[in-house]
Scaffold this active site. Structure first.
Site, PDB file in Angstrom:
ATOM      1  N   LYS A  11     115.057  92.106   6.909  1.00  0.00           N
ATOM      2  CA  LYS A  11     114.933  92.924   5.698  1.00  0.00           C
ATOM      3  C   LYS A  11     113.627  93.730   5.659  1.00  0.00           C
ATOM      4  CE  LYS A  11     117.853  89.884   2.883  1.00  0.00           C
ATOM      5  NZ  LYS A  11     118.048  89.278   1.540  1.00  0.00           N
ATOM      6  N   TYR A  51     126.741  94.883  -0.165  1.00  0.00           N
ATOM      7  CA  TYR A  51     126.584  93.741  -1.080  1.00  0.00           C
ATOM      8  C   TYR A  51     127.604  93.767  -2.226  1.00  0.00           C
ATOM      9  CZ  TYR A  51     122.258  91.942   1.037  1.00  0.00           C
ATOM     10  OH  TYR A  51     121.332  91.371   1.885  1.00  0.00           O
ATOM     11  N   ASN A 114     113.222  88.034   1.019  1.00  0.00           N
ATOM     12  CA  ASN A 114     113.282  86.752   1.744  1.00  0.00           C
ATOM     13  C   ASN A 114     113.504  86.936   3.243  1.00  0.00           C
ATOM     14  OD1 ASN A 114     115.945  87.487   1.632  1.00  0.00           O
ATOM     15  ND2 ASN A 114     116.723  85.581   0.789  1.00  0.00           N
ATOM     16  N   HIS A 117     118.837  88.180   6.170  1.00  0.00           N
ATOM     17  CA  HIS A 117     120.172  87.880   5.643  1.00  0.00           C
ATOM     18  C   HIS A 117     121.004  87.335   6.793  1.00  0.00           C
ATOM     19  CE1 HIS A 117     124.183  88.394   3.917  1.00  0.00           C
ATOM     20  NE2 HIS A 117     124.512  88.923   5.076  1.00  0.00           N
ATOM     21  N   GLU A 128     131.146  91.691   7.944  1.00  0.00           N
ATOM     22  CA  GLU A 128     129.785  92.240   7.993  1.00  0.00           C
ATOM     23  C   GLU A 128     129.456  92.841   9.367  1.00  0.00           C
ATOM     24  OE1 GLU A 128     127.711  89.523   4.510  1.00  0.00           O
ATOM     25  OE2 GLU A 128     127.146  89.154   6.593  1.00  0.00           O
TER      26      GLU A 128
HETATM   27  P1  CMP Z   1     121.068  87.490   1.068  1.00  0.00           P
HETATM   28  O1  CMP Z   1     121.386  86.440   2.055  1.00  0.00           O
HETATM   29  O2  CMP Z   1     120.739  88.856   1.625  1.00  0.00           O
HETATM   30  O3  CMP Z   1     122.310  87.656   0.061  1.00  0.00           O
HETATM   31  C1  CMP Z   1     122.153  88.215  -1.228  1.00  0.00           C
HETATM   32  C2  CMP Z   1     120.722  88.371  -1.600  1.00  0.00           C
HETATM   33  O4  CMP Z   1     120.444  88.527  -2.977  1.00  0.00           O
HETATM   34  C3  CMP Z   1     119.973  87.111  -1.234  1.00  0.00           C
HETATM   35  O5  CMP Z   1     119.857  87.012   0.174  1.00  0.00           O
HETATM   36  C4  CMP Z   1     118.666  87.295  -1.981  1.00  0.00           C
HETATM   37  O6  CMP Z   1     117.676  87.962  -1.225  1.00  0.00           O
HETATM   38  C5  CMP Z   1     119.065  88.218  -3.134  1.00  0.00           C
HETATM   39  N1  CMP Z   1     118.825  87.634  -4.444  1.00  0.00           N
HETATM   40  C6  CMP Z   1     117.993  88.131  -5.365  1.00  0.00           C
HETATM   41  N2  CMP Z   1     117.997  87.356  -6.477  1.00  0.00           N
HETATM   42  C7  CMP Z   1     118.852  86.332  -6.239  1.00  0.00           C
HETATM   43  C8  CMP Z   1     119.269  85.199  -6.998  1.00  0.00           C
HETATM   44  N3  CMP Z   1     118.826  84.970  -8.236  1.00  0.00           N
HETATM   45  N4  CMP Z   1     120.156  84.355  -6.426  1.00  0.00           N
HETATM   46  C9  CMP Z   1     120.634  84.575  -5.173  1.00  0.00           C
HETATM   47  N5  CMP Z   1     120.265  85.647  -4.407  1.00  0.00           N
HETATM   48  C10 CMP Z   1     119.379  86.508  -4.930  1.00  0.00           C
END
Ligand code: CMP
Length: 140
Positions: A11, A51, A114, A117, A128
């Protein structure tokens, strides 16, 4: 265990801190082969489509804006049990809850930023991977 493929995204928070190589080393040291990879900048529209499943969640708009805010590295990882294995290597979604020595624990800045993904199931992985790559771009 079967050989699987999973979609991984490094990311913007990680690409902007030049963590691509260090994150890729985590995958390769854990037996996951990078069989496709490209650095791209998602438009907001592309992020929203990727998403789509989260469209009704409160964090959807912020998440899509973040994913379009800088470069990402999209990649296909291949290996035994690759989907679950990658999720172990990544750690919990929220870096505060992630186990020690996981990517999100070591590099993640917040639940949104974070660092990585990874697909969460075989069906999701197939969708995906096809979202970003054609068959000819995946070289096992
Ligand atoms: P990812 O695995 O990319 O899938 C969806 C993303 O939403 C997740 O990682 C997080 O980075 C993001 N996200 C932001 N806020 C939340 C939340 N409250 N709960 C879960 N995912 C979140």
């Amino acid at each position: 265990m079967a050989v699987e493929r999973t979609l991984s995204i490094i990311k913007p928070d990680a690409t902007c801190r030049d963590l691509t190589g260090r994150i890729n080393a985590r995958f390769e040291e854990s037996g996951l082969h990078i069989v496709a990879q490209k650095r791209i900048r998602m438009t907001l529209g592309v992020a929203e489509k990727f998403y789509e499943v989260h469209r009704r969640r409160s964090f959807f708009d912020d998440l899509c804006a973040f994913m379009a805010s800088g470069p990402v590295v999209v990649q296909v990882l291949e290996g035994e049990d690759a989907i679950a294995r990658n999720r172990e290597i990544m750690g919990a979604t929220n870096p505060d809850n992630a186990e020690e020595k996981t990517i999100r624990r070591d590099f993640g800045e917040s639940i949104e930023a974070n660092s990585v993904h990874g697909s969460d199931s075989l069906e999701t992985a197939a969708r995906e991977i096809a979202f970003f790559f054609s068959d000819i771009e995946i070289v096992g």
